[in-house]
Write an enzyme that holds these catalytic residues in place. Structure first.
Site, short mmCIF file in Angstrom:
data_model
loop_
_atom_site.label_atom_id
_atom_site.label_comp_id
_atom_site.label_asym_id
_atom_site.label_seq_id
_atom_site.Cartn_x
_atom_site.Cartn_y
_atom_site.Cartn_z
N GLU A 125 0.90 -1.13 -0.08
CA GLU A 125 0.10 0.21 0.00
C GLU A 125 0.96 1.02 -0.01
O GLU A 125 1.39 1.85 0.99
CB GLU A 125 -1.12 -0.08 1.25
N HIS A 189 -5.37 6.20 -2.05
CA HIS A 189 -4.64 7.39 -1.42
C HIS A 189 -4.25 8.48 -2.76
O HIS A 189 -3.19 8.52 -2.89
CB HIS A 189 -3.27 6.89 -0.80
N HIS A 210 -9.82 0.84 0.24
CA HIS A 210 -10.79 1.32 1.21
C HIS A 210 -11.60 2.65 0.43
O HIS A 210 -11.06 3.89 0.69
CB HIS A 210 -10.04 1.77 2.33
N ARG A 221 -19.99 17.97 -10.17
CA ARG A 221 -19.24 18.32 -11.53
C ARG A 221 -17.95 17.49 -11.38
O ARG A 221 -17.41 17.70 -12.63
CB ARG A 221 -19.23 20.00 -11.58
N ASP A 242 -16.39 -0.65 9.85
CA ASP A 242 -16.12 -0.74 11.18
C ASP A 242 -17.00 0.52 11.79
O ASP A 242 -16.93 0.52 13.09
CB ASP A 242 -14.72 -0.41 11.39
N HIS A 245 -14.51 4.19 9.56
CA HIS A 245 -14.11 4.86 8.03
C HIS A 245 -15.26 5.24 7.09
O HIS A 245 -15.17 6.02 6.34
CB HIS A 245 -13.24 3.63 7.47
N ASP A 268 -8.19 -3.62 7.17
CA ASP A 268 -7.18 -2.54 7.34
C ASP A 268 -6.62 -2.65 8.59
O ASP A 268 -6.48 -1.80 9.44
CB ASP A 268 -7.71 -1.34 6.94
N LEU A 301 -7.74 8.96 12.16
CA LEU A 301 -7.65 7.22 12.18
C LEU A 301 -6.43 7.02 11.71
O LEU A 301 -5.82 7.44 10.83
CB LEU A 301 -8.69 7.04 11.14
N ALA A 302 -5.89 5.82 12.54
CA ALA A 302 -4.87 5.10 11.88
C ALA A 302 -5.19 3.58 11.77
O ALA A 302 -4.90 2.76 12.62
CB ALA A 302 -3.66 5.21 12.95
#
Length: 389
Positions: A125, A189, A210, A221, A242, A245, A268, A301-302
């Site tokens: 990732e 990402h 994700h 647009r 969860d 997310h 994740d 969030l981690a």
């Protein structure tokens, strides 16, 4: 080897439900499924279903793969996650330096050489991501793709290879080159426009990492990456159910748009699944568990503290998705995405006997990998504990 026979109360094959069939196993593979059979068989109380396949697993059992890229870490990860029904997973390395990427690839190669159960390959990732959508990935390690990374991605000894990249920072030609190296390309990402994402899909990308998280949003647009993901008929989307997310209504909408065949439940998960620890280090930041949520000091969030068991329960109970669809999203859809749906993801003659037994609350009560029960496979009496339910 002796043929083993089981008679579950119910069986979900991956396609349909059966009542009290006899499932026969030899040498770790299913050899037959017979309805209305009088053969003597071990009764199993509950629903027998294909084992869960998790394509995005950062850690477990108290270890984060980035921090300890070793065979022993992989063993701890599969032990931790298998208790919640994951019979196969892709250990996931988030953005890191070249040496750590090489060490992670070596660990997976050695694990597969030693036939460590449940390790399918590796998911990188990053590091070829967007700084604007980096999440907790370290900014200093986000970089363009070079021959050094291509040398790792070209390896033939690390099993299934998945890479998450930002298409605005990786050329279409390089995406095509990755596909030629038998790499499965996911997009994520990323702050890419809809048009750039479409070009990456045309070049061979087949997944989104994700969905909704760390990607350009859908607006009226500017459809962005979210719009491209939802609009694509061929691409699969990883979904983290969860309730941190994604709002449940958004997750429900995504599953309805993509359908069970193109939605993949992922965790994740970070280091703490299957562990009593409450925190761990991530690139110098302390990640803390509060309830079932992982955050750094800023509140960001981690990753997640999600098991596949909980993901399925949330999908059925909160998203109101049918049990059979939720089970497909946890297993067969992932197998199809990984191009191994002729071996895993179903309970069918010729397939690996990777399956789980569920009670009425959708709790995993027993797990088999290649026909061997989890406790015997990993030679465990009692492994750790868990804050998951």
């Amino acid at each position: 080897m002796t043929i083993q026979r089981y008679r579950p109360d119910q069986l979900f094959t991956g396609d349909h439900l059966m009542e009290k069939p006899v499932v026969s196993v030899e040498n770790g593979k299913v050899i037959s499924i017979e309805a209305d059979s009088n053969l003597p068989a071990l009764p199993l109380e509950g629903l027998l279903a294909p084992g869960y396949i998790d394509i995005q697993v950062n850690g477990g059992g108290g270890v984060l793969f980035n921090n300890q890229p070793s065979v022993e870490s992989l063993r701890k990860m599969i032990i931790a996650h298998s208790q919640y029904g994951s019979t196969a997973l892709l250990p996931t390395l988030i953005t890191d330096d070249l040496a750590t990427m090489q060490a992670a690839a070596d660990a997976v190669a050695h694990a597969r050489e030693r036939k460590l159960a449940g390790i399918l390959g590796i998911h990188f990732e990053g590091p070829h991501l967007s700084v604007e959508k980096k999440g907790v990935h370290p900014k200093q390690q986000i970089r363009p793709i070079t021959d050094a990374e291509f040398a790792i991605f070209a390896r033939q000894d690390i099993g299934i290879k998945v890479i998450t990249l930002a298409p605005e920072n990786v050329s279409v030609d390089d995406i095509r080159k990755l596909i030629q190296l038998n790499v499965i390309v996911c997009l994520g990402h990323s702050n890419a426009s809809y048009e750039v994402v479409e070009a990456a899909l045309d070049a061979g990308a087949t997944g989104f990492t994700h969905l909704f998280n760390a990607m350009s949003p859908l607006t009226s647009r500017a459809p962005g990456m979210v719009g491209a993901a939802l609009n694509s008929e061929k691409a699969w989307c990883g979904i983290i159910v969860d309730h941190h997310h994604m709002h449940p209504a958004v997750a429900q909408l995504a599953c309805r748009v993509k359908g069970a065949d193109k939605s993949i439940l992922v965790t994740d998960a970070m280091a703490l699944i299957g562990s009593k620890a409450q925190s761990f280090d991530l690139f110098g930041e302390t990640v803390t568990l509060k309830g079932d949520k992982l955050t750094i000091s800023t509140g960001q969030l981690a990753g997640s503290h999600l098991s596949m068991q909980k993901a399925v329960q949330n999908t059925v109970h909160d998203l109101k998705i049918s049990l059979t669809d939720a089970l497909k999203m946890a297993s067969l859809s992932a197998a199809r995405f990984l191009n191994c749906a002729d071996q895993i993801g179903k309970i069918k003659a010729g397939y690996s006997a990777d399956w789980i037994l569920l009670d009425k609350a959708l709790r995993v009560t027993s797990v088999w990998i290649k026909g061997t029960q989890r406790e015997q496979l990993f030679q465990l009496d009692n492994f750790g504990g868990s804050t998951c339910n």
